[in-house]
Design a protein around this motif. Structure first.
Motif, PDB file in Angstrom:
ATOM      1  N   ASN A  88      69.528  56.232  78.120  1.00 32.36           N
ATOM      2  CA  ASN A  88      69.307  57.157  79.230  1.00 32.36           C
ATOM      3  C   ASN A  88      67.971  56.889  79.918  1.00 32.36           C
ATOM      4  O   ASN A  88      67.883  56.870  81.146  1.00 32.36           O
ATOM      5  CB  ASN A  88      69.342  58.601  78.736  1.00 32.36           C
ATOM      6  N   GLU A 100      67.813  65.234  75.865  1.00 33.49           N
ATOM      7  CA  GLU A 100      69.252  65.408  75.895  1.00 33.49           C
ATOM      8  C   GLU A 100      69.724  66.583  75.049  1.00 33.49           C
ATOM      9  O   GLU A 100      70.699  67.253  75.399  1.00 33.49           O
ATOM     10  CB  GLU A 100      69.940  64.127  75.390  1.00 33.49           C
ATOM     11  N   ASN A 121      75.191  64.493  81.639  1.00 29.92           N
ATOM     12  CA  ASN A 121      74.360  63.563  80.885  1.00 29.92           C
ATOM     13  C   ASN A 121      72.986  63.474  81.560  1.00 29.92           C
ATOM     14  O   ASN A 121      72.874  63.608  82.788  1.00 29.92           O
ATOM     15  CB  ASN A 121      75.066  62.203  80.871  1.00 29.92           C
TER      16      ASN A 121
END
Length: 258
Positions: A72, A169, A197
């Motif tokens: 990410n 997250e 996400n």
């Protein structure tokens, strides 16, 4: 997780951040290196490089607090570079800011990543270093959170440069981060899942705000130019391996110091 920080690593990252600041200062000075590299770049490459640099912006910056997964973090760095966002601020409370090179695809070489180990320090630094417009306004720190007082990111008033702040997250932004924000926003959802996400949230936020901030109608005035010399130093990526060897040989013969 592998990227959990221990006490020794916190000290190391503070030292590394200081070293990075020192390198930027060195490259900001005229030491002949940039001009030397320019002599090895074709006119076509120079034109491409200038075109891209002209689209760089500091009207928006991104703040990541304790990003958990390297995938990410890497995707966000790549998104920032793609949208011409020059600065990324990584707050490492308990986790290292780790990048996955195959996902970054070299994007990390073209942006500036500033690392911190304390949220308050990061936010104060961003606000203090925020560019001032003709309206004398620095960065507006905008936190992404599904907080009940949040507004849709599409309704956010864009009247000054924005620092978009995203959390980890699993836990999202800390209470300290949210309390220091000038505004809190959420990205509308119309499905059954509760959240996007992290990388997807960042991409949507950066895309929306970047496009709005680049519009002449935002009336922000003229911002000071981005310091491009550290970026230009990385233009060595434009060379082939054979050319780089020739440049290194020539640099050593001329004793050009970095």
């Amino acid at each position: 997780p592998e990227n959990i920080l221990n006490a020794d690593e916190v000290s190391y990252h503070k030292t590394r951040a200081a070293q990075q600041d020192a390198m930027v200062d060195i490259l900001s000075k005229d030491n002949g290196l940039v001009a030397f590299l320019d002599s090895y770049i074709s006119d076509e490459k120079k034109e491409l490089f200038s075109k891209i640099l002209d689209q760089r912006t500091k009207k928006i910056t991104v703040v990541l607090e304790d990003a958990h997964f390297a995938q990410n973090a890497s995707a966000i760095v790549r998104t920032c570079e793609g949208f011409g966002v020059q600065d990324i601020h990584a707050i490492e409370l308990n986790r290292k800011f780790v990048l996955n090179k195959p996902i970054c695809l070299g994007a990390d070489k073209w942006v500036d990543v500033h690392e911190y180990t304390e949220t308050l320090d990061a936010i104060q630094t961003i606000k203090n270093k925020g560019y001032k417009t003709i309206k004398n306004k620095g960065y507006k720190v905008v936190a992404t959170t599904p907080h009940e007082n949040s507004i849709s990111i599409f309704d956010l008033k864009v009247d000054q440069p924005i620092a978009l702040m995203l959390g980890s997250e699993d836990r999202g932004l800390s209470k300290e981060a949210i309390s220091q924000a000038d505004a809190t926003v959420y990205i509308p959802m119309y499905g059954f899942t509760e959240s996007y996400n992290l990388a997807a949230s960042a991409a949507m936020g950066i895309s929306h705000l970047s496009n709005r901030l680049r519009q002449p109608s935002n009336n922000l005035g003229t911002l000071p130019p981005v310091n491009f010399k550290p970026i230009r130093f990385n233009q060595s990526r434009l060379f082939k391996d054979k050319e780089l060897k020739q440049i290194e040989t020539a640099r050593e013969s001329l004793e050009i110091k970095i």
